[in-house]
Write an enzyme that holds these catalytic residues in place. Sequence first.
Site, short mmCIF file in Angstrom:
data_model
loop_
_atom_site.label_atom_id
_atom_site.label_comp_id
_atom_site.label_asym_id
_atom_site.label_seq_id
_atom_site.Cartn_x
_atom_site.Cartn_y
_atom_site.Cartn_z
N GLU A 176 0.87 -1.17 0.00
CA GLU A 176 0.00 0.00 0.00
C GLU A 176 0.91 1.23 0.00
OE1 GLU A 176 -4.15 -0.16 2.04
OE2 GLU A 176 -2.76 0.83 3.41
N TYR A 221 -11.24 -3.02 3.14
CA TYR A 221 -10.36 -2.55 4.22
C TYR A 221 -11.24 -2.19 5.41
CZ TYR A 221 -6.39 0.08 6.27
OH TYR A 221 -5.39 0.53 7.08
N ASP A 224 -5.40 10.26 8.72
CA ASP A 224 -4.04 9.92 9.14
C ASP A 224 -3.66 10.61 10.44
OD1 ASP A 224 -3.46 8.27 6.91
OD2 ASP A 224 -3.25 10.07 5.69
#
Length: 271
Positions: free
Chosen positions: A49, A174, A60
């Site tokens: 990734e 995911y 993030d």
Amino acid sequence: MNRIDARFAQLRAQQRAGLIPFVTAGDPLPEAMVPMLHALVDAGADVIELGVPFSDPMADGPVIQHASERALAKGVGLAQILGWVADFRKKDTSTPVVLMGYLNPVEIHGYERFAREAVAAGVDGVLLVDCPLEESATVEALRGVGLRRIFLAAPTTAEARLAQICAAAEGFLYYVSFAGITGADRLSPEAVRSRVAALKAQTRAPVAVGFGVRDAQSAVAVAEFADAVVIGSALVERLAEATSTADACAIAAEFLAPIRTALDLAGARAA
């Protein structure tokens, strides 16, 4: 067959859990990127990734935010990243590469242009954090050239919407293990287990679990019920120490190899 589909078919046949490391493109050193990707594969990565640096990330934590800032300060952008993938493909034609990032850089590059160039470079899938299922038409050009669109699901995803995501999932789904940002140490494998079981009951796509996986112990715990584990912030944090290409490759290998070994040993015992 798309490389992601082929890799997960191989993992199923071998009864192995997939290991997906995340690294930020251009960090710690732009010149280290291609050798470091090969080092990750040699250490046991099944899928890579590759994070596309972005100035305003919403998912993030500080570690990956700072990695993006360092890469952006060096002028790293999509064109350079696709060039690194193309260079990686000169020696590795089988390891899947997924670009993970945000919609803005793709929009600026141009959807159709990005799709063509990504496939030509050897990219296999794209995860766009801020492009939800409901806006899939925006990036239809990606699917049109065979790129897998990787979707996110989270503990807070409503059941009706989760069913839609499961039906549309391709490549792999995911699953974000907790409501929060990358790098937080809040992983509760038992809480995640039941949610992943519910996902698997609704989708044909493999389920990978990320956020909170930091070491061999947490990876093994998640691999008991997930098809793959994603590990990012802990690796990116270690890579920030690198001062040369050799350093970056050594750190990547030393970090990932013990996790791959632990996963394989746990899988062998379970079999």
